[in-house]
Design an enzyme around this catalytic site. Structure first.
Site, PDB file in Angstrom:
ATOM      1  CG  HIS A  51      -0.303   0.215   2.513  1.00 35.80           C
ATOM      2  ND1 HIS A  51       0.363  -0.771   3.185  1.00 35.80           N
ATOM      3  CD2 HIS A  51      -0.197   1.319   3.283  1.00 35.80           C
ATOM      4  CE1 HIS A  51       0.841  -0.293   4.321  1.00 35.80           C
ATOM      5  NE2 HIS A  51       0.527   0.980   4.400  1.00 35.80           N
ATOM      6  CG  ASP A 108       0.830  -4.068   2.921  1.00 38.38           C
ATOM      7  OD1 ASP A 108       0.885  -3.591   1.774  1.00 38.38           O
ATOM      8  OD2 ASP A 108       0.717  -3.377   3.943  1.00 38.38           O
ATOM      9  CD  GLN A 204      -0.560   8.593   7.834  1.00 43.26           C
ATOM     10  OE1 GLN A 204      -0.305   9.779   7.739  1.00 43.26           O
ATOM     11  NE2 GLN A 204      -1.769   8.147   8.089  1.00 43.26           N
ATOM     12  N   GLY A 205       4.026   6.386   7.156  1.00 44.74           N
ATOM     13  CA  GLY A 205       5.278   6.766   6.504  1.00 44.74           C
ATOM     14  C   GLY A 205       6.396   5.759   6.744  1.00 44.74           C
ATOM     15  CG  ASP A 206       7.809   4.550  10.396  1.00 42.41           C
ATOM     16  OD1 ASP A 206       8.809   5.177   9.987  1.00 42.41           O
ATOM     17  OD2 ASP A 206       7.253   4.769  11.485  1.00 42.41           O
ATOM     18  CB  SER A 207       3.894   1.867   5.118  1.00 39.42           C
ATOM     19  OG  SER A 207       2.883   2.080   6.043  1.00 39.42           O
TER      20      SER A 207
HETATM   21  C1  4AZ Z   1       0.440   3.479   8.188  1.00 41.28           C
HETATM   22  O1  4AZ Z   1      -0.488   4.263   8.186  1.00 41.28           O
HETATM   23  C2  4AZ Z   1       0.774   2.760   9.431  1.00 41.28           C
HETATM   24  N1  4AZ Z   1       1.515   1.329  14.161  1.00 41.28           N
HETATM   25  C3  4AZ Z   1       1.928   1.997   9.499  1.00 41.28           C
HETATM   26  C4  4AZ Z   1       2.233   1.321  10.662  1.00 41.28           C
HETATM   27  C5  4AZ Z   1       1.394   1.397  11.733  1.00 41.28           C
HETATM   28  C6  4AZ Z   1       0.252   2.163  11.689  1.00 41.28           C
HETATM   29  C7  4AZ Z   1      -0.061   2.844  10.526  1.00 41.28           C
HETATM   30  C8  4AZ Z   1       1.746   0.617  12.987  1.00 41.28           C
HETATM   31  O2  4AZ Z   1       1.086   3.273   7.177  1.00 41.28           O
END
Ligand code: 4AZ
Length: 255
Positions: A51, A108, A204-207
């Site tokens: 994603h 994912d 968010q952004g660490d994904s």
């Molecule tokens: C994100 O929004 C997201 N706490 C990634 C990791 C986590 C939450 C959200 C894990 O991409």
């Protein structure tokens, strides 16, 4: 009631990565915007999240993949602004064919092929024989260019890292039952990590960024790719990671 406040200095609850460390962690932007994190696993391949590119689920790639030309990959720099980075364009995007748009419903993971081989040494995916290094209870390293708290307006100016314990599949399933809290947990394609009390987590952004376990020789191995979670650092809501070192995602990457 919102989630628990994140500790200052963050990833949530992290510390800045010193210059020259974790050079294989990629800062990925899509169409010039705040994007994702990724990990160099071969000289010209970066693994990131299926994603990737989606902050809220609105810019979601289909399994066909998105136009490679809009993606920028920066390696070898801890600086969010990309200063000093090795810069790459992407020539090919391979989204796992089992990836479904709904969080928690698929593999994912996305592979990005770089325009030229990186000078950075890639990190190895944990070998099948190294399964014990990421058993439940082991501390693992998370890292990324994402937010330091779930309501932060922008990420920190330096990549952050932290350590979190790998949780049992039973714990993960209990934290993410069907249809609740951002997706359901599937132990075939996911693992989760975090303290019961929260406070340290990806956001968010660490994904797409790494969950790293320590091998017997002290070097790090990739065992997960940041995927989702209910908020960031909330008690009882460990971060969920794509299970890259075994099962169907390992097979996908090997292909
Ligand atoms: C994100 O929004 C997201 N706490 C990634 C990791 C986590 C939450 C959200 C894990 O991409």
């Amino acid at each position: 009631m919102l989630g628990a406040a994140a500790p200052a200095g963050a990833v949530v609850g992290g510390t800045p990565v010193p210059d020259g460390q974790l050079r294989y962690v990629a800062n990925i932007s899509i169409a010039g915007a705040f994007g994702c994190t990724g990990t160099l696993i071969a000289p010209d391949w970066v693994v990131t999240a299926g994603h990737c590119g989606s902050l809220t689920g609105s810019i979601v790639p289909t399994p066909i993949g998105m136009p490679a030309s809009t993606i920028d990959v920066k390696l070898a720099s801890v600086h969010t602004d990309g200063s000093g980075a090795e810069d790459h364009k992407v020539t090919q995007v391979i989204v796992d064919s089992d990836y479904l748009v709904t969080n928690g419903s698929g593999n994912d993971v996305t592979l990005l092929q770089l325009d030229h081989a990186s000078a950075v040494r890639p990190v190895l995916i944990a070998a099948v024989g190294e399964r014990a290094i990421w058993n439940a209870g082991r501390l693992a390293t998370i890292a990324g260019f994402g937010l330091a708290s779930e309501n932060a307006p922008q990420p920190p100016d330096t990549m952050q890292k932290a350590r979190v314990p790998i949780r049992s599949d039973a714990d993960c399933a209990a934290a993410y039952p069907d249809g609740l809290g951002g997706g359901s947990f599937d132990a075939k394609t996911m693992l989760c990590a975090g303290y019961p009390q929260g406070g340290t987590d990806t956001c968010q952004g660490d994904s797409g960024g790494p969950l790293l376990a320590k091998a017997l020789d002290g070097s790090l191995r990739l065992v997960g790719a940041t995927s989702f979670g209910d908020g960031c650092g909330r008690p009882g809501k460990p971060g969920v990671y794509a299970r890259v070192a075994e099962g169907p995602i390992r097979s996908f990457i090997a292909r």
